[in-house]
Design an enzyme around this catalytic site. Structure first.
Site, PDB file in Angstrom:
ATOM      1  N   LYS A  61     -15.566   0.008 -13.210  1.00 34.14           N
ATOM      2  CA  LYS A  61     -16.859   0.159 -13.943  1.00 34.14           C
ATOM      3  C   LYS A  61     -17.305   1.647 -13.588  1.00 34.14           C
ATOM      4  CE  LYS A  61     -17.940  -2.486  -9.700  1.00 34.14           C
ATOM      5  NZ  LYS A  61     -17.714  -1.536  -8.681  1.00 34.14           N
TER       6      LYS A  61
ATOM      7  N   LYS B  10      -6.241   1.412 -13.726  1.00 28.67           N
ATOM      8  CA  LYS B  10      -7.137   0.046 -13.466  1.00 28.67           C
ATOM      9  C   LYS B  10      -8.255   0.110 -14.276  1.00 28.67           C
ATOM     10  CE  LYS B  10      -9.651   0.278  -9.945  1.00 28.67           C
ATOM     11  NZ  LYS B  10     -10.200   0.125  -8.358  1.00 28.67           N
TER      12      LYS B  10
ATOM     13  N   LYS C 161      -9.858   8.804  -5.917  1.00 26.59           N
ATOM     14  CA  LYS C 161     -11.462   9.092  -6.161  1.00 26.59           C
ATOM     15  C   LYS C 161     -11.778  10.445  -5.793  1.00 26.59           C
ATOM     16  CE  LYS C 161     -13.073   4.619  -6.142  1.00 26.59           C
ATOM     17  NZ  LYS C 161     -14.157   3.377  -5.447  1.00 26.59           N
TER      18      LYS C 161
HETATM   19  P1  TYM Z   1     -15.025  -2.726  -6.147  1.00 28.61           P
HETATM   20  O1  TYM Z   1     -16.664  -2.760  -6.100  1.00 28.61           O
HETATM   21  O2  TYM Z   1     -14.342  -1.577  -6.546  1.00 28.61           O
HETATM   22  O3  TYM Z   1     -14.466  -4.081  -6.741  1.00 28.61           O
HETATM   23  C1  TYM Z   1     -14.996  -5.286  -6.348  1.00 28.61           C
HETATM   24  C2  TYM Z   1     -13.937  -6.058  -6.320  1.00 28.61           C
HETATM   25  O4  TYM Z   1     -13.362  -6.362  -7.499  1.00 28.61           O
HETATM   26  C3  TYM Z   1     -11.729  -6.233  -7.707  1.00 28.61           C
HETATM   27  N1  TYM Z   1     -11.521  -5.292  -8.801  1.00 28.61           N
HETATM   28  C4  TYM Z   1     -10.628  -5.255  -9.699  1.00 28.61           C
HETATM   29  N2  TYM Z   1      -9.752  -6.688  -9.556  1.00 28.61           N
HETATM   30  C5  TYM Z   1      -8.790  -6.714 -10.638  1.00 28.61           C
HETATM   31  N3  TYM Z   1      -8.606  -5.838 -11.700  1.00 28.61           N
HETATM   32  C6  TYM Z   1      -9.318  -4.947 -11.510  1.00 28.61           C
HETATM   33  N4  TYM Z   1      -9.372  -3.670 -12.489  1.00 28.61           N
HETATM   34  C7  TYM Z   1     -10.365  -4.675 -10.663  1.00 28.61           C
HETATM   35  N5  TYM Z   1     -11.491  -3.728 -10.280  1.00 28.61           N
HETATM   36  C8  TYM Z   1     -11.930  -4.018  -9.154  1.00 28.61           C
HETATM   37  C9  TYM Z   1     -11.707  -5.323  -6.469  1.00 28.61           C
HETATM   38  O5  TYM Z   1     -10.482  -5.388  -5.880  1.00 28.61           O
HETATM   39  C10 TYM Z   1     -12.465  -5.840  -5.524  1.00 28.61           C
HETATM   40  O6  TYM Z   1     -12.025  -7.083  -4.841  1.00 28.61           O
HETATM   41  N6  TYM Z   1     -14.165  -1.480  -1.221  1.00 28.61           N
HETATM   42  C11 TYM Z   1     -14.482  -2.650  -2.235  1.00 28.61           C
HETATM   43  C12 TYM Z   1     -15.630  -3.413  -1.707  1.00 28.61           C
HETATM   44  C13 TYM Z   1     -15.908  -3.792  -0.331  1.00 28.61           C
HETATM   45  C14 TYM Z   1     -15.046  -4.758   0.027  1.00 28.61           C
HETATM   46  C15 TYM Z   1     -15.799  -4.963   1.589  1.00 28.61           C
HETATM   47  C16 TYM Z   1     -14.326  -5.673  -0.236  1.00 28.61           C
HETATM   48  C17 TYM Z   1     -16.631  -3.127   0.555  1.00 28.61           C
HETATM   49  N7  TYM Z   1     -16.439  -3.835   1.968  1.00 28.61           N
HETATM   50  C18 TYM Z   1     -15.322  -5.933   2.485  1.00 28.61           C
HETATM   51  C19 TYM Z   1     -13.891  -7.063   0.742  1.00 28.61           C
HETATM   52  C20 TYM Z   1     -14.451  -6.892   1.823  1.00 28.61           C
HETATM   53  C21 TYM Z   1     -14.662  -2.055  -3.600  1.00 28.61           C
HETATM   54  O7  TYM Z   1     -15.021  -0.928  -3.995  1.00 28.61           O
HETATM   55  O8  TYM Z   1     -14.732  -2.877  -4.533  1.00 28.61           O
END
Ligand code: TYM
Length: 333
Positions: free
Chosen positions: A197, A194, A111
């Protein structure tokens, strides 16, 4: 039942990757106060967010989660910045985590890009706040996509060091739940990247708000190759785009990639893509419609989030207060 926690950043419209890799798996895990789903707005600001957009996208993300089946009456749905315990425990964990651990985080490297000096300090300590999100509730089960695996290992390292330094087994070990064929949905333009968004190209992803025509166009344009489909997934080893589309179809139809290939072996993508479009539209159209209905009444979304935050704080505040007592902070009267 172990307590479940997961989060999603309101940094754009949720994608098919978020849905298949995470949100869809949260729906059957709802168990009242033992399931918490959080719109992590504090994480989103690790990269600049336009204020009006942040407000809009936070509501939109909450609406998306409800539209996907997260019921604020059967789980706790809330916004991270509404519960102070996250930022407070996040700071404590900044003081527990070691620089060497953070330096190993591959997501920071991705990132931050080439100009690392220009990345925010928040982006660097991002995983510490994520550990705080989970440990503030003594949650032990964390359903996420594959890209979060390393962050969850760090969350366990932090808990272990806290427990060791203060000599109390206070924070439990957490278990990542990384499920199924869609734990890593890839970009439609590049099968080695990947689906995200925040990708600058809208053609690289399916958004949960895309209508049927947009979905059809994006899938028709999705990068593939001219080879026919093999009989087994092993035959797609060197064809990441093809493997991705087969995996998505398997996830959408509740089957395995090998079963998809059994039905389509020998055919090309001109035959597979229409099947994929139909399955995707059937799954996503009702979600987009529900989101539109929910967003007609933003007040109701805000009320649901406020109630979620009240319930979340009631769990997290005593847990963080006790952590501070263990550390020797003078109690506030
Ligand atoms: P974020 O917002 O990037 O994504 C949310 C969830 O979606 C999953 N994900 C995917 N799974 C499969 N294929 C993809 N291309 C894909 N893109 C995203 C992510 O693995 C995630 O589960 N750091 C986290 C948010 C967070 C969090 C937490 C998660 C903050 N605190 C505590 C669990 C527990 C994040 O940026 O997710």
């Amino acid at each position: 039942m172990p307590r479940v926690f997961s989060g999603i950043q309101p940094s754009g419209v949720p994608t098919l990757g978020n849905y298949l890799g995470a949100i869809r798996n949260w729906v059957p895990m709802q168990a009242g106060d033992d399931s918490l789903f959080c719109v992590v707005d504090l994480h989103a600001i690790t990269a600049f967010q336009d204020p009006a957009e942040l407000t809009r996208q936070t509501r939109e993300m909450a609406a998306a989660l409800i539209a996907c089946g997260i019921d604020p009456a059967r789980s706790i749905l809330f916004c991270q910045s509404h519960v102070h315990a996250h930022a407070e425990l996040g700071w404590i964990f900044n003081c527990i985590a070691r620089l060497g651990w953070l330096n190993r985080m591959t997501q920071f490297k991705d990132k931050a890009g080439k100009d690392r000096e220009a990345a925010s300090a928040g982006l660097y300590v991002y995983p510490n706040l994520m550990a705080a999100d989970i440990h503030a509730y003594h949650a032990t089960l964390v359903p996420v996509g594959d890209d979060q695996r390393q962050h969850l290992e760090l969350a366990n390292d932090i808990a272990e060091k806290f427990n060791h330094d203060y000599g109390v087994p206070y924070f439990p070990r957490i278990e990542p739940l990384i499920q199924g064929v869609a734990a890593r949905v890839m970009s439609l333009r590049d099968g080695t990247k990947k689906m995200s968004k925040s990708d600058p190209s809208d053609q690289s992803r399916i958004n949960l708000t895309d209508d049927a025509d947009t979905i059809a166009l994006k899938i028709r344009r999705a990068r593939t190759d001219a080879e026919p489909l093999p009989e087994q997934i092993g035959g797609l080893e060197a064809r990441p785009e093809a493997r991705n589309l087969v995996g998505i179809l398997a996830a959408l139809t509740g089957t395995t990639p090998d079963a998809v290939l059994r039905d389509h072996a020998g055919k090309g993508f001109s035959e597979l893509k229409p099947v994929l479009i139909d399955a995707m539209v059937a799954e996503l159209a009702p979600i987009a419609a529900a989101m539109r209905r929910l967003l007609d009444d933003p007040g109701a979304i805000d009320t649901a989030l406020a109630e979620g935050a009240r319930r979340a704080a009631a769990i997290a505040d005593p847990i963080v207060t006790r952590a501070k007592a263990i550390m020797g902070f003078l109690p506030a009267r």
